[in-house]
Design a protein around this motif. Structure first.
Motif, mmCIF file in Angstrom:
data_model
loop_
_atom_site.group_PDB
_atom_site.id
_atom_site.type_symbol
_atom_site.label_atom_id
_atom_site.label_comp_id
_atom_site.label_asym_id
_atom_site.label_seq_id
_atom_site.Cartn_x
_atom_site.Cartn_y
_atom_site.Cartn_z
ATOM 1 N N LEU A 115 0.822 -1.214 0.000
ATOM 2 C CA LEU A 115 0.000 0.000 0.000
ATOM 3 C C LEU A 115 0.854 1.262 0.000
ATOM 4 N N LEU A 116 1.997 1.222 0.669
ATOM 5 C CA LEU A 116 2.886 2.377 0.648
ATOM 6 C C LEU A 116 3.398 2.645 -0.765
ATOM 7 N N ILE A 117 3.681 1.579 -1.502
ATOM 8 C CA ILE A 117 4.120 1.770 -2.890
ATOM 9 C C ILE A 117 2.997 2.383 -3.720
ATOM 10 N N LEU A 118 1.764 1.864 -3.557
ATOM 11 C CA LEU A 118 0.634 2.420 -4.294
ATOM 12 C C LEU A 118 0.393 3.888 -3.922
ATOM 13 N N TYR A 151 0.205 19.213 -1.756
ATOM 14 C CA TYR A 151 -1.029 18.915 -1.023
ATOM 15 C C TYR A 151 -1.993 18.093 -1.866
ATOM 16 N N TYR A 152 -2.066 18.367 -3.154
ATOM 17 C CA TYR A 152 -2.926 17.567 -4.029
ATOM 18 C C TYR A 152 -2.411 16.128 -4.115
ATOM 19 N N GLY A 153 -1.083 16.000 -4.216
ATOM 20 C CA GLY A 153 -0.521 14.656 -4.225
ATOM 21 C C GLY A 153 -0.738 13.925 -2.917
ATOM 22 N N LEU A 154 -0.578 14.630 -1.804
ATOM 23 C CA LEU A 154 -0.786 14.002 -0.498
ATOM 24 C C LEU A 154 -2.241 13.612 -0.299
ATOM 25 N N LEU A 155 -3.165 14.431 -0.781
ATOM 26 C CA LEU A 155 -4.579 14.092 -0.675
ATOM 27 C C LEU A 155 -4.905 12.852 -1.505
ATOM 28 N N THR A 156 -4.307 12.737 -2.690
ATOM 29 C CA THR A 156 -4.509 11.534 -3.505
ATOM 30 C C THR A 156 -3.936 10.307 -2.806
ATOM 31 N N ALA A 157 -2.762 10.437 -2.199
ATOM 32 C CA ALA A 157 -2.164 9.310 -1.477
ATOM 33 C C ALA A 157 -3.016 8.897 -0.287
ATOM 34 N N LEU A 158 -3.565 9.872 0.449
ATOM 35 C CA LEU A 158 -4.438 9.537 1.575
ATOM 36 C C LEU A 158 -5.708 8.847 1.103
ATOM 37 N N GLY A 159 -6.268 9.319 -0.001
ATOM 38 C CA GLY A 159 -7.448 8.647 -0.538
ATOM 39 C C GLY A 159 -7.173 7.229 -0.961
ATOM 40 N N CYS A 160 -5.963 6.963 -1.393
ATOM 41 C CA CYS A 160 -5.580 5.601 -1.768
ATOM 42 C C CYS A 160 -5.279 4.731 -0.551
ATOM 43 N N LEU A 161 -4.722 5.329 0.496
ATOM 44 C CA LEU A 161 -4.201 4.554 1.623
ATOM 45 C C LEU A 161 -5.223 4.289 2.718
ATOM 46 N N LEU A 162 -6.023 5.305 3.078
ATOM 47 C CA LEU A 162 -6.874 5.176 4.258
ATOM 48 C C LEU A 162 -7.949 4.099 4.142
ATOM 49 N N PRO A 163 -8.719 4.019 3.034
ATOM 50 C CA PRO A 163 -9.707 2.935 2.950
ATOM 51 C C PRO A 163 -9.078 1.550 3.012
ATOM 52 N N ALA A 164 -7.909 1.385 2.379
ATOM 53 C CA ALA A 164 -7.239 0.089 2.429
ATOM 54 C C ALA A 164 -6.762 -0.237 3.840
ATOM 55 N N ALA A 200 -6.426 -8.883 -3.461
ATOM 56 C CA ALA A 200 -7.222 -8.386 -4.585
ATOM 57 C C ALA A 200 -8.136 -7.238 -4.158
ATOM 58 N N VAL A 201 -8.768 -7.388 -2.982
ATOM 59 C CA VAL A 201 -9.678 -6.343 -2.501
ATOM 60 C C VAL A 201 -8.914 -5.062 -2.187
ATOM 61 N N LEU A 202 -7.773 -5.201 -1.543
ATOM 62 C CA LEU A 202 -6.979 -4.007 -1.213
ATOM 63 C C LEU A 202 -6.537 -3.272 -2.473
ATOM 64 N N THR A 203 -6.081 -4.033 -3.462
ATOM 65 C CA THR A 203 -5.650 -3.392 -4.707
ATOM 66 C C THR A 203 -6.803 -2.652 -5.370
ATOM 67 N N ALA A 204 -7.963 -3.320 -5.438
ATOM 68 C CA ALA A 204 -9.119 -2.699 -6.088
ATOM 69 C C ALA A 204 -9.588 -1.463 -5.328
ATOM 70 N N VAL A 205 -9.684 -1.579 -4.014
ATOM 71 C CA VAL A 205 -10.166 -0.449 -3.214
ATOM 72 C C VAL A 205 -9.177 0.717 -3.265
ATOM 73 N N ALA A 206 -7.879 0.432 -3.153
ATOM 74 C CA ALA A 206 -6.886 1.495 -3.181
ATOM 75 C C ALA A 206 -6.886 2.219 -4.524
ATOM 76 N N LEU A 207 -6.937 1.451 -5.618
ATOM 77 C CA LEU A 207 -6.940 2.084 -6.934
ATOM 78 C C LEU A 207 -8.227 2.872 -7.177
ATOM 79 N N PHE A 208 -9.362 2.307 -6.757
ATOM 80 C CA PHE A 208 -10.640 2.970 -6.981
ATOM 81 C C PHE A 208 -10.740 4.258 -6.174
ATOM 82 N N SER A 209 -10.410 4.203 -4.877
ATOM 83 C CA SER A 209 -10.516 5.406 -4.037
ATOM 84 C C SER A 209 -9.490 6.459 -4.452
#
Length: 471
Positions: free
Chosen positions: A16-19, A53-66, A145-154
């Motif tokens: 998830l850190l890489i994503l 900040y835009y990049g950090l917000l995108t990273a948080l959106g990818c990381l937090l749900p996962a 699989a779920v983590l990858t899908a959720v991280a990419l989608f969010s």
């Protein structure tokens, strides 16, 4: 099984850190490219926030749900897999009494983890362990699989919402504020949980031993007999001898550490040159890094025999395990706690205060005593309180050099013990958890907590009173 779970969770977190790092770069790149586009008037579109900040917000959106999914899986996976495995067992095993079923589950977990004591393993249990491991592998694949899908989608949802007028900094700061609130809440509830757990067990102890006997008793002998006809089956739980030993050793330690630590801090901050300070302070702080068992050996093999030899020469009756030896060595151990913090606090006093005092004709010593020390009093009190807490909570030195016997004495040349040593002693060995001997450890822990809280209240009172007078 716990080790395998930790390894899998660590792998998922790394993934998830890489994503999230990739999402950060993509979000930052999009925000930077949008800022370079021309608006309808021919000028560049101004960003509300920096591209990071835009990049950090995108990273948080990818990381937090996962991360939320990982937390739920780590908390519930073992229970779910165990329940599914038990359903595959024969009905005779599923309908066992609760205590026998718990033993069966324990054997199953030991078999899964590879902690098997013998070779006589039931085939049914072996098959159940294999089914558990197979379901665990399948659950990990599904989780990946779920983590990858959720991280990419969010992350994609946040990425598509990036606009120059988007208040990315406000959203990121809101996430950070919520994170800080969550951390502080966890810390507060953890403290409350610790206090309540100790309090409930202490109340069970006080139902069997009166509170007055515990607080005002003059004999501490918590050994409980296995049969009622044995001698000493009732035990004695008077805490005064243990408290006397704790205060004696801590007082001796503070009598050594506070003057030496405070004077060394004053010298290093006000008198010593840079060359002396560069090597003197790190050498002094090495004392804080030594294991307490080393101090215990030093106290038992060097200090205690030396004190006994001197006492014999003076005609004194000195025990081979004396509170004086432990207090002296403990005082040496906590010198860095006083000196290091006091030195930092004294250095934090503004130079303008020193210059003003010296400009009015005060000497350097008068400036230190009447100006610098009052200004640094809150930090000095905090350093002394930290050293006192460290001395009260020390165990290893007392075990190795002072013994385990609790005696009500004010003579530092005799053998004494402390509260923490008795807590360790009471919880060692196979004891009934509901016996007064075991529950006495929780009562001692509660008493130690109350003493520490009283020390904190006194320190706050001293600091506040002096601040009012100083200001």
């Amino acid at each position: 099984m716990g080790r395998r779970t930790e390894v899998s969770v660590g792998f998922f977190l790394f993934f998830l850190l890489i994503l999230s790092a990739g999402a950060y770069m993509q979000g930052k790149r999009k925000a930077f490219s949008l800022s370079r586009l021309a608006d309808g008037r021919g000028g560049k579109k101004p960003l509300h926030s920096l591209p990071g900040y835009y990049g950090l917000l995108t990273a948080l959106g990818c990381l937090l749900p996962a991360l939320l999914i990982i937390a739920i899986w780590a908390a519930c996976s073992d229970s779910i897999l165990t329940a599914l495995t038990l359903q595959t067992l024969p009905p005779a095993l599923q309908n066992l009494p609760p205590d026998q079923l718990n033993l069966l589950v324990n054997d199953l977990h030991n078999l899964i983890a590879g902690h098997v004591a013998g070779r006589d393993i039931r085939p049914v249990l072996q098959q159940a362990a294999e089914r558990y491991i197979a379901m665990q592998h399948l659950a990990r694949l599904l989780l990946a699989a779920v983590l990858t899908a959720v991280a990419l989608f969010s992350g994609l949802l946040v990425y598509r919402r990036i606009r120059p007028e988007m208040r990315a900094r406000n959203h990121v700061e809101r996430f950070i504020r919520y994170g800080l609130i969550a951390c502080s809440t966890i810390a507060v509830f953890t403290t409350i949980g610790i206090v309540l757990s100790v309090l409930f067990e202490s109340l069970r102890f006080f139902r069997q031993v009166p509170l007055t006997d515990f607080l005002f008793g003059l004999k501490w002998s918590p050994q409980m007999a296995l049969r009622a006809d044995q001698a000493g089956s009732s035990g004695s739980f008077g805490v005064l001898p243990v408290l006397a030993g704790t205060f004696m050793i801590s007082g001796i330690a503070l009598a050594v550490a506070v003057p030496v630590g405070l004077m060394s801090a004053i010298y290093l901050s006000e008198y010593a040159g840079n060359k002396v300070r560069v090597w003197a302070k790190p050498v002094m702080e090495i004392l804080a890094g030594l294991p307490t068992v080393v101090y215990g050996f030093f106290a038992a093999l060097v200090v205690a025999p030396f004190i006994r030899h001197v006492g014999v020469l003076l005609g004194l009756d000195v025990s081979s395990e004396s509170g004086l030896a432990v207090g002296l060595v403990m005082g040496i151990m906590i010198i860095p706690f006083v000196s290091s913090l006091a030195d930092d606090v004294i250095n934090a006093v503004p130079q303008s205060i020193r210059d003003g005092s010296l400009g009015l004709g005060a000497t350097r010593s008068e400036t230190i005593i009447r100006v610098i020390m009052p200004a640094a009093l809150p930090g000095i009190v905090a350093s002394i309180l930290l050293a006192a807490s460290r001395a009260i909570g020390e165990t290893m030195i007392v075990v190795m050099a002072a013994g385990l016997a609790a005696g009500l004495t004010a003579n530092p040349l005799q053998s004494v013990t402390t509260v923490t040593v008795q807590i360790v002693t009471l919880l060692v060995g196979d004891q009934k958890f509901d016996s007064p001997k075991t529950l006495a450890a929780f009562a001692l822990g509660l008493l130690l907590f109350v003493i520490t809280m009283i020390l904190n209240v006194i320190a706050l009172y001293v600091v506040r009173r002096y601040r009012e007078k100083y200001e």
